[in-house]
Design a protein around this motif. Structure first.
Motif, mmCIF file in Angstrom:
data_model
loop_
_atom_site.group_PDB
_atom_site.id
_atom_site.type_symbol
_atom_site.label_atom_id
_atom_site.label_comp_id
_atom_site.label_asym_id
_atom_site.label_seq_id
_atom_site.Cartn_x
_atom_site.Cartn_y
_atom_site.Cartn_z
ATOM 1 N N MET A 72 0.845 -1.202 0.000
ATOM 2 C CA MET A 72 0.000 0.000 0.000
ATOM 3 C C MET A 72 0.886 1.259 0.000
ATOM 4 S SD MET A 72 -3.379 1.173 1.051
ATOM 5 C CE MET A 72 -4.069 -0.129 2.054
ATOM 6 N N LYS A 73 0.667 2.138 -0.985
ATOM 7 C CA LYS A 73 1.454 3.382 -1.033
ATOM 8 C C LYS A 73 0.893 4.396 -0.034
ATOM 9 C CE LYS A 73 3.026 5.188 -4.992
ATOM 10 N NZ LYS A 73 3.056 5.605 -6.420
ATOM 11 N N LYS A 74 1.755 4.961 0.764
ATOM 12 C CA LYS A 74 1.303 5.916 1.785
ATOM 13 C C LYS A 74 1.529 7.358 1.340
ATOM 14 C CE LYS A 74 1.693 2.689 5.498
ATOM 15 N NZ LYS A 74 2.414 2.204 6.649
ATOM 16 N N TYR A 75 0.448 8.112 1.375
ATOM 17 C CA TYR A 75 0.479 9.495 0.900
ATOM 18 C C TYR A 75 0.255 10.479 2.041
ATOM 19 C CZ TYR A 75 0.379 8.313 -4.068
ATOM 20 O OH TYR A 75 0.696 7.852 -5.319
ATOM 21 N N ALA A 76 0.828 11.667 1.859
ATOM 22 C CA ALA A 76 0.482 12.818 2.707
ATOM 23 C C ALA A 76 -0.170 13.856 1.798
ATOM 24 C CB ALA A 76 1.730 13.393 3.357
ATOM 25 N N LEU A 77 -1.332 14.331 2.201
ATOM 26 C CA LEU A 77 -2.031 15.390 1.465
ATOM 27 C C LEU A 77 -1.815 16.714 2.202
ATOM 28 C CD1 LEU A 77 -4.178 16.728 -0.425
ATOM 29 C CD2 LEU A 77 -5.936 15.732 1.066
ATOM 30 N N VAL A 78 -1.292 17.683 1.484
ATOM 31 C CA VAL A 78 -1.071 19.012 2.081
ATOM 32 C C VAL A 78 -1.904 20.014 1.291
ATOM 33 C CG1 VAL A 78 0.633 20.773 2.689
ATOM 34 C CG2 VAL A 78 1.291 18.348 2.708
ATOM 35 N N THR A 79 -2.909 20.611 1.931
ATOM 36 C CA THR A 79 -3.687 21.637 1.226
ATOM 37 C C THR A 79 -2.857 22.926 1.221
ATOM 38 O OG1 THR A 79 -4.927 22.469 3.148
ATOM 39 C CG2 THR A 79 -5.858 20.569 1.975
ATOM 40 N N GLY A 80 -2.964 23.658 0.109
ATOM 41 C CA GLY A 80 -2.120 24.850 -0.024
ATOM 42 C C GLY A 80 -0.652 24.480 0.000
ATOM 43 N N GLY A 81 -0.314 23.436 -0.759
ATOM 44 C CA GLY A 81 1.078 22.950 -0.745
ATOM 45 C C GLY A 81 1.960 23.625 -1.774
ATOM 46 N N SER A 82 1.396 24.568 -2.525
ATOM 47 C CA SER A 82 2.178 25.165 -3.614
ATOM 48 C C SER A 82 3.211 26.179 -3.143
ATOM 49 C CB SER A 82 1.221 25.836 -4.620
ATOM 50 O OG SER A 82 0.268 26.630 -3.949
ATOM 51 N N ARG A 83 2.909 26.849 -2.043
ATOM 52 C CA ARG A 83 3.796 27.956 -1.637
ATOM 53 C C ARG A 83 3.991 27.951 -0.124
ATOM 54 N NH1 ARG A 83 1.004 32.869 -2.327
ATOM 55 N NH2 ARG A 83 -0.976 31.891 -2.903
ATOM 56 N N ALA A 89 8.046 14.581 2.318
ATOM 57 C CA ALA A 89 8.692 13.793 1.255
ATOM 58 C C ALA A 89 10.010 13.225 1.792
ATOM 59 C CB ALA A 89 8.941 14.667 0.029
ATOM 60 N N GLY A 90 10.721 14.032 2.552
ATOM 61 C CA GLY A 90 11.987 13.581 3.153
ATOM 62 C C GLY A 90 11.779 12.424 4.120
ATOM 63 N N LEU A 91 10.583 12.320 4.668
ATOM 64 C CA LEU A 91 10.272 11.218 5.587
ATOM 65 C C LEU A 91 9.771 9.988 4.819
ATOM 66 C CD1 LEU A 91 8.468 13.191 8.446
ATOM 67 C CD2 LEU A 91 10.801 12.284 8.452
ATOM 68 N N GLY A 92 9.680 10.109 3.498
ATOM 69 C CA GLY A 92 9.320 8.954 2.671
ATOM 70 C C GLY A 92 7.870 8.903 2.233
ATOM 71 N N TYR A 93 7.078 9.892 2.597
ATOM 72 C CA TYR A 93 5.685 9.911 2.134
ATOM 73 C C TYR A 93 5.612 10.346 0.673
ATOM 74 C CZ TYR A 93 3.601 9.207 6.716
ATOM 75 O OH TYR A 93 3.208 8.660 7.914
ATOM 76 N N HIS A 94 4.725 9.716 -0.098
ATOM 77 C CA HIS A 94 4.353 10.254 -1.398
ATOM 78 C C HIS A 94 3.442 11.460 -1.107
ATOM 79 C CE1 HIS A 94 6.203 6.769 -3.053
ATOM 80 N NE2 HIS A 94 5.386 5.955 -2.380
ATOM 81 N N VAL A 141 10.360 10.443 -3.982
ATOM 82 C CA VAL A 141 8.974 9.985 -3.775
ATOM 83 C C VAL A 141 8.117 10.438 -4.961
ATOM 84 C CG1 VAL A 141 9.194 10.089 -1.258
ATOM 85 C CG2 VAL A 141 8.279 12.076 -2.507
ATOM 86 N N ASP A 142 6.906 9.912 -5.018
ATOM 87 C CA ASP A 142 5.958 10.404 -6.019
ATOM 88 C C ASP A 142 5.296 11.671 -5.480
ATOM 89 O OD1 ASP A 142 6.508 8.222 -7.500
ATOM 90 O OD2 ASP A 142 4.664 7.140 -7.021
ATOM 91 N N ALA A 143 4.986 12.583 -6.362
ATOM 92 C CA ALA A 143 4.266 13.797 -5.948
ATOM 93 C C ALA A 143 3.264 14.139 -7.034
ATOM 94 C CB ALA A 143 5.241 14.947 -5.733
ATOM 95 N N GLU A 144 1.987 14.230 -6.640
ATOM 96 C CA GLU A 144 0.913 14.533 -7.599
ATOM 97 C C GLU A 144 0.303 15.885 -7.266
ATOM 98 O OE1 GLU A 144 -2.166 11.466 -7.897
ATOM 99 O OE2 GLU A 144 -0.679 9.977 -7.282
ATOM 100 N N LEU A 145 -0.073 16.618 -8.300
ATOM 101 C CA LEU A 145 -0.779 17.885 -8.083
ATOM 102 C C LEU A 145 -2.277 17.619 -8.039
ATOM 103 C CD1 LEU A 145 1.006 20.418 -10.470
ATOM 104 C CD2 LEU A 145 1.652 19.670 -8.182
ATOM 105 N N LEU A 146 -2.950 18.145 -7.035
ATOM 106 C CA LEU A 146 -4.414 18.046 -6.958
ATOM 107 C C LEU A 146 -4.966 19.463 -6.846
ATOM 108 C CD1 LEU A 146 -5.451 15.124 -4.548
ATOM 109 C CD2 LEU A 146 -5.320 15.127 -7.028
ATOM 110 N N ASN A 153 -4.895 0.410 -3.308
ATOM 111 C CA ASN A 153 -3.429 0.377 -3.287
ATOM 112 C C ASN A 153 -2.768 1.673 -2.827
ATOM 113 O OD1 ASN A 153 -4.089 1.839 -5.482
ATOM 114 N ND2 ASN A 153 -3.468 0.302 -7.001
ATOM 115 N N ALA A 154 -3.550 2.619 -2.341
ATOM 116 C CA ALA A 154 -2.956 3.859 -1.837
ATOM 117 C C ALA A 154 -3.824 4.441 -0.731
ATOM 118 C CB ALA A 154 -2.816 4.877 -2.961
ATOM 119 N N LEU A 155 -3.178 5.117 0.189
ATOM 120 C CA LEU A 155 -3.903 5.631 1.350
ATOM 121 C C LEU A 155 -3.348 6.991 1.756
ATOM 122 C CD1 LEU A 155 -5.787 4.749 3.899
ATOM 123 C CD2 LEU A 155 -3.580 4.361 5.004
ATOM 124 N N VAL A 156 -4.248 7.922 2.071
ATOM 125 C CA VAL A 156 -3.797 9.185 2.670
ATOM 126 C C VAL A 156 -3.633 8.921 4.166
ATOM 127 C CG1 VAL A 156 -4.363 11.599 3.166
ATOM 128 C CG2 VAL A 156 -4.909 10.630 0.933
#
Ligand code: NAP
Length: 244
Positions: free
Chosen positions: A1-12, A23-28, A52-57, A81-84
């Motif tokens: 299972m891929k583990k993700y972190a979702l950060v709102t307002g992550g652009s700036r 990401a440094g801790l290994g989260y996608h 890590v993987d990084a997706e724009l939402l 296969n993926a979880l926030v």
């Protein structure tokens, strides 16, 4: 299972540094933003460089249907296969003015982005987190939500509302090893504070300087760690000694 972190307002600003830290801790990373695509792409590149993987939402956290369309679809499609595992409700805006002059829009945009956004986004990712029996939710609030700031009736109300929700939700989900905490920054150097007189305001801060986004991100890094498992329902200030 891929583990993700979702950060709102992550652009700036603070959100970008949180993305990089996680990401440094290994989260996608799922990088949410409202409109600034070039900044979001810059954050994405910095995360990918850490392996890590990084997706724009792209969605407006204040718009329930936008959240359902974009984040809801991601959660449904990722189900098996993926979880926030980590959610950082960081998106926020300021529209400062005295209450007498405050427009409906100045009130509602600030409340919608911070308080409503936290509710709709969290509800969308909460159930899979509970079923996983592990999760971390961190709400970025403000000194303003603790003490109230003149000229910020809207912002103080939004952040105080988030603090109440943090404390209530923490008690609802504790038995599933999901912790819910709030971080209350004082003055942090970012686009949000670019219009302030940093030199003058620094004089009233015991540390005589604004904080850095990386310093807030480091606290997020600790709160998501296994070592922070017994900390929940708390508001942790990071403000150079400005308020305690
Ligand atoms: P910032 O530099 O202005 O960045 C704001 C971020 O929020 C951007 O990524 C922006 O996306 C995003 N955003 C705004 N409205 C949104 C919406 N409706 N939907 C989705 N994303 C949205 O702010 P910051 O200083 O990093 O602040 C981050 C958080 O810390 C905020 O919640 C703020 O209230 C809080 N805070 C900041 C300070 C401070 O001194 N800086 C102090 C206390 C608390 P786009 O790039 O697409 O516009």
């Amino acid at each position: 299972m891929k583990k993700y972190a979702l950060v709102t307002g992550g652009s700036r600003g603070i959100g970008r540094e949180i993305c990089i830290r996680l990401a440094g801790l290994g989260y996608h990373i799922l990088i949410n933003y409202k409109g600034n695509e070039s900044a979001a792409l810059e954050t994405q590149q910095q995360c990918i460089a850490l392996g890590v993987d990084a997706e724009l939402l792209k969605f407006d956290v204040g718009d329930k249907s936008d959240i359902e369309k974009v984040l809801g679809a991601w959660v449904t499609q990722a189900e098996k296969n993926a979880l926030v595992e980590v959610l950082v409700n960081n998106a926020g805006v300021r529209h400062d003015t005295l209450m007498s002059f405050m427009s409906d829009t100045q009130w509602s945009e600030v409340i919608d982005t911070s308080l409503q956004g936290m509710f709709f986004v969290t509800r969308t990712v909460l159930n899979p987190m509970l079923m996983n029996r592990f999760g971390r939710i961190i709400n970025i609030v403000s000194l303003s939500g603790l003490k109230g700031m003149p000229g910020q009736v809207n912002y103080s109300a939004a952040k105080a509302g988030m603090i109440g929700a943090t404390k209530a939700l923490a008690q609802e989900v504790a038995r599933r090893n999901v912790t819910v905490n709030a971080i209350a920054p004082g003055f942090i150097t970012s686009d949000m504070t670019a219009d302030l007189d940093e030199k003058e305001l620094s004089q009233m801060i015991p540390m005589k300087r604004f904080g850095k986004p990386e310093e807030v991100a480091a606290l997020v890094g600790f709160l998501v760690s296994k070592e922070a498992a017994y900390i929940t329902g708390q508001v942790i200030s990071i403000n150079g000694g400005l308020y305690s």
